[in-house]
Design an enzyme around this catalytic site. Structure first.
Site, PDB file in Angstrom:
ATOM      1  N   GLU A   1       0.634 -41.520 -35.892  1.00  0.00           N
ATOM      2  CA  GLU A   1       0.458 -41.076 -37.269  1.00  0.00           C
ATOM      3  C   GLU A   1       1.640 -40.253 -37.762  1.00  0.00           C
ATOM      4  O   GLU A   1       2.119 -40.455 -38.885  1.00  0.00           O
ATOM      5  CB  GLU A   1      -0.821 -40.236 -37.370  1.00  0.00           C
ATOM      6  CG  GLU A   1      -2.095 -41.029 -37.114  1.00  0.00           C
ATOM      7  CD  GLU A   1      -3.316 -40.148 -36.934  1.00  0.00           C
ATOM      8  OE1 GLU A   1      -4.437 -40.666 -37.033  1.00  0.00           O
ATOM      9  OE2 GLU A   1      -3.145 -38.932 -36.682  1.00  0.00           O
TER      10      GLU A   1
ATOM     11  N   ASP B   1      -9.114 -36.700 -32.901  1.00  0.00           N
ATOM     12  CA  ASP B   1      -7.930 -35.845 -32.813  1.00  0.00           C
ATOM     13  C   ASP B   1      -8.278 -34.366 -32.973  1.00  0.00           C
ATOM     14  O   ASP B   1      -7.835 -33.524 -32.179  1.00  0.00           O
ATOM     15  CB  ASP B   1      -6.896 -36.259 -33.869  1.00  0.00           C
ATOM     16  CG  ASP B   1      -6.368 -37.661 -33.646  1.00  0.00           C
ATOM     17  OD1 ASP B   1      -6.074 -37.999 -32.494  1.00  0.00           O
ATOM     18  OD2 ASP B   1      -6.247 -38.412 -34.623  1.00  0.00           O
TER      19      ASP B   1
END
Length: 263
Positions: free
Chosen positions: A144, A35
């Site tokens: 997330e 990420d």
């Protein structure tokens, strides 16, 4: 997903947001994970100042190596990228020493310390961001940030903007491939890097990202009784985590004082 079009859209969005905010660019914490690698390349492609900061706290060597490799590669690719390493291990150790706790008394001590690591990194990113006029740029993805709440409140969840929060983990991997993220990062098992022993994201959540992506896609229209076997198990995991995360994304509760009490 139209990968190249999505990349161009995010780069334009980042540059437009920074310009309107009168910011000089972006500061990003680099973990060695997929990420932060993707976000840092997207930020670099704006042409604005992009500061990459590695923030190790008792970090495993493989995470450190991936982070440093990525930062070096990006600095070679983009003239607007600068790198910094801030070893927070001594600071964290001092915090632990100054706040001694009996581990046998508090079952959640490890989690409290893991979150403290994340919050210490947030403070550091904002420190350098303010020094250089940069926006603290989030690296959380859709699963997330809005699915299971796999982030620390006022830690890695404390950011100025979130460029990939509308993309699933699978889509982030697609961007990573198109952006030329180093193979060592693309093939690494996802981990948040907040524990002395290496804990994978899957081991902490109980399901893989693809499984959670499926659960997120059906959650609004189904309940656990609609499924059997592993699907039912994953649905229940997602539902439990999603319910527990609401305090992270909902506005802070405000006690409203009745008008007559103001008189």
């Amino acid at each position: 997903m139209q990968t190249q079009a999505v990349i161009e859209h995010i780069v334009h969005w980042l540059k437009d947001y920074a310009t309107k905010a009168h910011a000089k660019g972006f500061v990003i914490g680099i973990s060695g994970g997929i990420d932060s690698a993707v976000v840092s390349i997207l930020a670099a492609k704006t042409g604005l100042n992009t500061m990459l900061i590695e923030l190790p706290i008792r970090q495993h060597p493989d995470q450190v190596n991936r982070a440093q490799t990525h930062m070096q590669q990006l600095a070679e690719r983009f003239d607007n990228v600068s790198n910094l390493r801030v070893d927070l291990t001594p600071t964290f150790n001092q915090f632990v020493n100054d706040n001694p706790v009996d581990a046998t008394e508090f079952a959640n001590l490890d989690l409290a310390l893991a979150n403290a690591r994340s919050r210490l990194r947030m403070v550091t990113l904002y420190y350098y961001g303010q020094l250089h006029g940069l926006l603290v740029t989030g690296t959380g993805n859709k699963i997330e940030d809005f699915g299971v709440g796999f982030f620390t409140k006022y830690g890695d969840g404390g950011v100025d903007l979130s460029p990939i929060a509308d993309l699933t983990k699978t889509q982030v991997y697609q961007l990573a491939k198109a952006l030329g993220v180093d193979d060592s990062i693309q093939t690494a098992v996802p981990t948040d890097g907040l524990w002395d022993e290496e804990r994978t994201d899957e081991s902490q959540m109980g399901a893989t990202y693809p499984e959670l992506e499926w659960a997120m896609s059906v959650h609004a229209d189904h309940n656990a009784a609609d499924f059997t076997g592993r699907q039912q198990e994953v649905f229940q995991i997602y539902d439990r985590l999603h319910r527990a995360m609401q305090h992270k994304i909902n506005p802070i509760p405000v006690c409203v004082i009745p008008e007559n009490l103001h008189q």
